[in-house]
Design an enzyme around this catalytic site. Structure first.
Site, mmCIF file in Angstrom:
data_model
loop_
_atom_site.group_PDB
_atom_site.id
_atom_site.type_symbol
_atom_site.label_atom_id
_atom_site.label_comp_id
_atom_site.label_asym_id
_atom_site.label_seq_id
_atom_site.Cartn_x
_atom_site.Cartn_y
_atom_site.Cartn_z
ATOM 1 N N HIS A 75 60.621 26.015 25.135
ATOM 2 C CA HIS A 75 61.107 24.657 25.342
ATOM 3 C C HIS A 75 60.242 23.850 26.280
ATOM 4 O O HIS A 75 60.046 22.657 26.086
ATOM 5 C CB HIS A 75 62.551 24.669 25.813
ATOM 6 C CG HIS A 75 63.448 24.755 24.647
ATOM 7 N ND1 HIS A 75 63.754 23.658 23.902
ATOM 8 C CD2 HIS A 75 63.999 25.808 24.033
ATOM 9 C CE1 HIS A 75 64.481 24.028 22.882
ATOM 10 N NE2 HIS A 75 64.639 25.331 22.943
ATOM 11 N N ASP B 238 61.378 26.686 13.095
ATOM 12 C CA ASP B 238 62.308 27.715 12.651
ATOM 13 C C ASP B 238 61.888 28.304 11.313
ATOM 14 O O ASP B 238 62.043 29.498 11.089
ATOM 15 C CB ASP B 238 63.735 27.162 12.581
ATOM 16 C CG ASP B 238 64.440 27.272 13.931
ATOM 17 O OD1 ASP B 238 64.101 28.206 14.686
ATOM 18 O OD2 ASP B 238 65.317 26.440 14.230
ATOM 19 N N GLU C 75 64.671 24.602 7.010
ATOM 20 C CA GLU C 75 64.136 25.438 8.089
ATOM 21 C C GLU C 75 64.487 26.903 7.907
ATOM 22 O O GLU C 75 64.211 27.729 8.753
ATOM 23 C CB GLU C 75 64.599 24.928 9.463
ATOM 24 C CG GLU C 75 66.088 24.791 9.603
ATOM 25 C CD GLU C 75 66.491 24.131 10.922
ATOM 26 O OE1 GLU C 75 65.710 24.184 11.887
ATOM 27 O OE2 GLU C 75 67.603 23.583 10.968
ATOM 28 N N CYS D 22 59.258 17.553 10.256
ATOM 29 C CA CYS D 22 59.546 17.135 11.625
ATOM 30 C C CYS D 22 59.260 18.231 12.641
ATOM 31 O O CYS D 22 59.450 18.053 13.831
ATOM 32 C CB CYS D 22 60.987 16.658 11.757
ATOM 33 S SG CYS D 22 62.200 17.933 11.466
#
Lengths: 544, 85
Positions: free
Chosen positions: A188, A454, A430, A501
């Site tokens: 992250h 993912d 995903e 994305c």
């Protein structure tokens, strides 16, 4: 000068002071004191300081996130002044003739144990508040202050790694860069750094120690190097590099207002990914054509409790209005796996990435889902909002979602609340399953958006949080590109559009391949919009 | 002595924020105020004690006020409960 090497996640250079963030773990010593009166006095003084800090935090939070969200700091103040809490500390000091730190620790343990033993999961969670308040007292006593939410000047943030609940506390305007002992290039912190467009280096190892706190450093995101207390020669070289990087950015600025079109005339949309409304300014500054991914879970992560319909409505409305008619794709909550919010009370899982997350939570706890959908339909009145659902694996899930959508619309109609019913809805591709049944899915939805992070993790069976696996994590793997192509062909066969994305959308080494597949939209970090535009404008697809 | 009964309507019960508001409200009065629920009693001016009652949605609470301003305090607290809990 100390030189450390790690993995870079964003190409830029920064120079500044290091703030080392250490997760608090302290050992409290118990010792006898003769003069209990002076311990009690220390307690009163520490309590005053802690109360003042909490008041400052409260005032800042009211300004930033509104009164309802700031209330937690007021609760903390009340806990600190609570007679049971205060008397317990004073009692332990006087009756056992011990030091204040021990009394605070013992009181904290007692009250948090009381909350932990309660049968209500919410109240069990309050144990953390008691601990938090006590930690604050102990920090005051220890004379510590530097922390993530107390940055005083633009700094380089150092840590072992940061979790989302820690990064949300950061005042982003005071972060120059990140240097992490651990973490992968997909952690992250890495994603945050890319979205902020600042240098970050992960996996620096244990050589990055707490001792670097307060020292000057240069972070070279071009080759993954950190120079702590750089010598003059290095400083001069790096200043030059910073200058070049600035010039490159300026060159990109000249691309503002220009079309995303290849030399042979093929156009593609370049949208931006955002995590919160504060990022909107960045979207505008970088001239994105819309928002291809608004990660709504940040509304959940920043809150102490489920965000209300009104809170969500306000955020979505702001995004819709700011973008003034441009597309704003909002993804419904993607909580679970590595994104945890305490109040969801999710069980610990053996395998969280394959677990109870995203749409799976929404479909089993429809009350949470419905609140979000209501806010979205209402906000859609103010602009061009599209809704996107994450973690889809089957057509049945989409049909269940549609049934809930219908209920929500009926409820809003019955209540006479104005909303826009006819908006685009799409799904994330995903999971390999979604890509493989994308022919059927394309019949049900208006668009696809490929979440490559993912999709890569699930296709290659690689935990993207595990840094040991970075060398195996190959997002250019043919299997992934094949799945994307399959989804693109199936979307187009039904006359639907498809975007990307995930992080791969900004990977300019793949832009040509994506355009050849017919990808209609690339949604990237705001800081990458112009970089991708530059690449598109250099391409010529007429050959082959 | 004045007392009233109230059944908590708030979805999550007397959690931190409502409990905090209640304690604040109780603190305005000079009287001694207790809250009783499910056989446990807490001083309404003590936040941790009130939270410790673990009052959930649908639980009945009995608020008892005793002191110089009991009339006014009980009325104010009852109105507060109806508006916030």
């Amino acid at each position: 000068m100390v030189v450390l090497k790690g993995k870079s996640v964003f190409h830029d250079v920064c120079m500044g002071k290091i703030v080392f963030y250490k997760r608090k773990e302290r050992t409290i010593k118990r010792y006898k004191v003769e003069d209990t009166e002076s311990e009690l006095k220390r307690f009163r003084e520490a309590k005053e300081t802690a109360l003042k800090q909490l008041q400052e935090l409260y005032d800042k939070a009211v300004a930033d996130v509104g009164e309802a969200n700031a209330a937690i700091f007021e609760i903390h103040q009340m806990m600190l002044e609570d007679l049971d809490y205060v008397e317990s500390i004073e009692n332990i000091i006087t009756s056992q003739q011990v030091n204040l730190e021990y009394a605070v620790g013992a009181t904290s343990d007692n009250f948090s144990a009381m909350f932990s033993a309660m049968d209500d999961a919410y109240m069990q969670g309050r144990a953390a508040d008691v601990k938090d308040v006590s930690e604050r007292l102990l920090s005051v006593l220890g004379g510590e202050e530097s922390n993530l939410n107390m940055l005083t000047e633009p700094s380089i943030i150092a840590a072992d790694d940061l979790v989302p609940s820690e990064t949300v506390q950061l005042d982003k305007s005071k972060v120059l860069g990140f240097i992490m002992q651990h973490g992968s290039t997909n952690s992250h912190t890495a994603i945050l750094a890319r979205s902020m467009g600042i240098p970050a280096i992960v996996s620096l190892g244990e050589d990055l120690t707490e001792e670097c706190n307060g020292k000057t450093a240069i972070v070279d995101g071009f080759d993954g190097t950190v120079y702590i207390e750089p010598d003059e020669k290095t400083s001069a070289e790096m200043s030059k590099k910073m200058e070049q990087s600035r010039a490159h950015k300026e060159m990109l600025q000249e691309l503002k207002g220009k079309e995303n079109v290849t030399k042979d005339g093929r156009k593609v949309k370049i949208f931006a990914n955002i995590g919160k409304t504060a990022d909107l300014a960045n979207v505008m500054a970088n001239d994105a054509g819309g928002i291809g991914l608004f990660r709504s879970e940040f509304l959940y992560l920043e809150n102490e409790d489920y965000p209300t319909e009104e809170q969500q409505f306000a955020a979505y409305k702001q995004a819709a209005e700011t973008m003034a008619g441009k597309t704003v794709v909002i993804r419904t909550l993607d909580i679970g796996a590595d994104k945890q919010a305490d109040y969801f009370h999710l069980d610990k899982e053996e395998n969280p990435a394959l677990g109870y997350r995203a749409i799976r939570i929404c479909l089993t706890r429809p009350e949470i889902f419905k609140t979000q959908l209501r806010a979205l339909y209402r906000a859609a009145m103010f602009g061009n909002i599209a809704i996107m659902y994450p973690m889809i694996t089957s057509v049945e899930e989409v049909r269940k979602i549609k049934a809930i959508e219908k209920e929500v619309k009926e409820e809003l109609t019955k209540e006479g609340i104005p909303f826009k019913a006819d908006i685009e809805t799409g799904i994330m591709i995903e999971t390999p399953a979604a890509a493989l049944v994308s022919d059927e899915l394309a019949k049900e939805v208006d668009f696809f958006s490929v979440g490559t992070n993912d999709l890569t993790q699930y296709t290659l069976a690689i935990d993207r949080q595990n840094q040991k696996l970075d060398e195996f994590y190959n997002p250019h793997h043919k299997a992934i590109l094949k799945l994307i192509r399959l989804a693109a062909d199936n979307a187009h066969a039904e006359g639907k559009w498809i975007g990307i994305c995930g992080e791969l959308g900004a990977d300019t080494s793949l832009t040509e391949e994506f355009l050849r597949m017919g990808i209609d939209e690339l949604s990237v970090s705001p800081s990458m919009v112009l970089e991708v535009r530059k690449k598109v404008r250099e391409l010529d697809l007429s050959g082959v | 002595m004045k007392s009233f009964k109230y059944v908590v309507q708030d979805e999550v019960g007397l959690h931190a924020r409502p409990a905090g508001l209640l304690v604040k409200e109780a603190g305005k009065s000079a009287s001694s105020i207790t809250i009783e629920s499910k056989g446990k009693t807490a001083d309404a001016k003590r936040l941790l004690a009130v939270m410790g009652l673990g009052v959930k949605k649908g639980d009945a609470i009995t608020v008892t006020v005793e002191g110089s301003d009991e009339e006014a305090a009980a009325a104010a607290l009852e109105a507060f409960c109806k508006a916030n809990l």
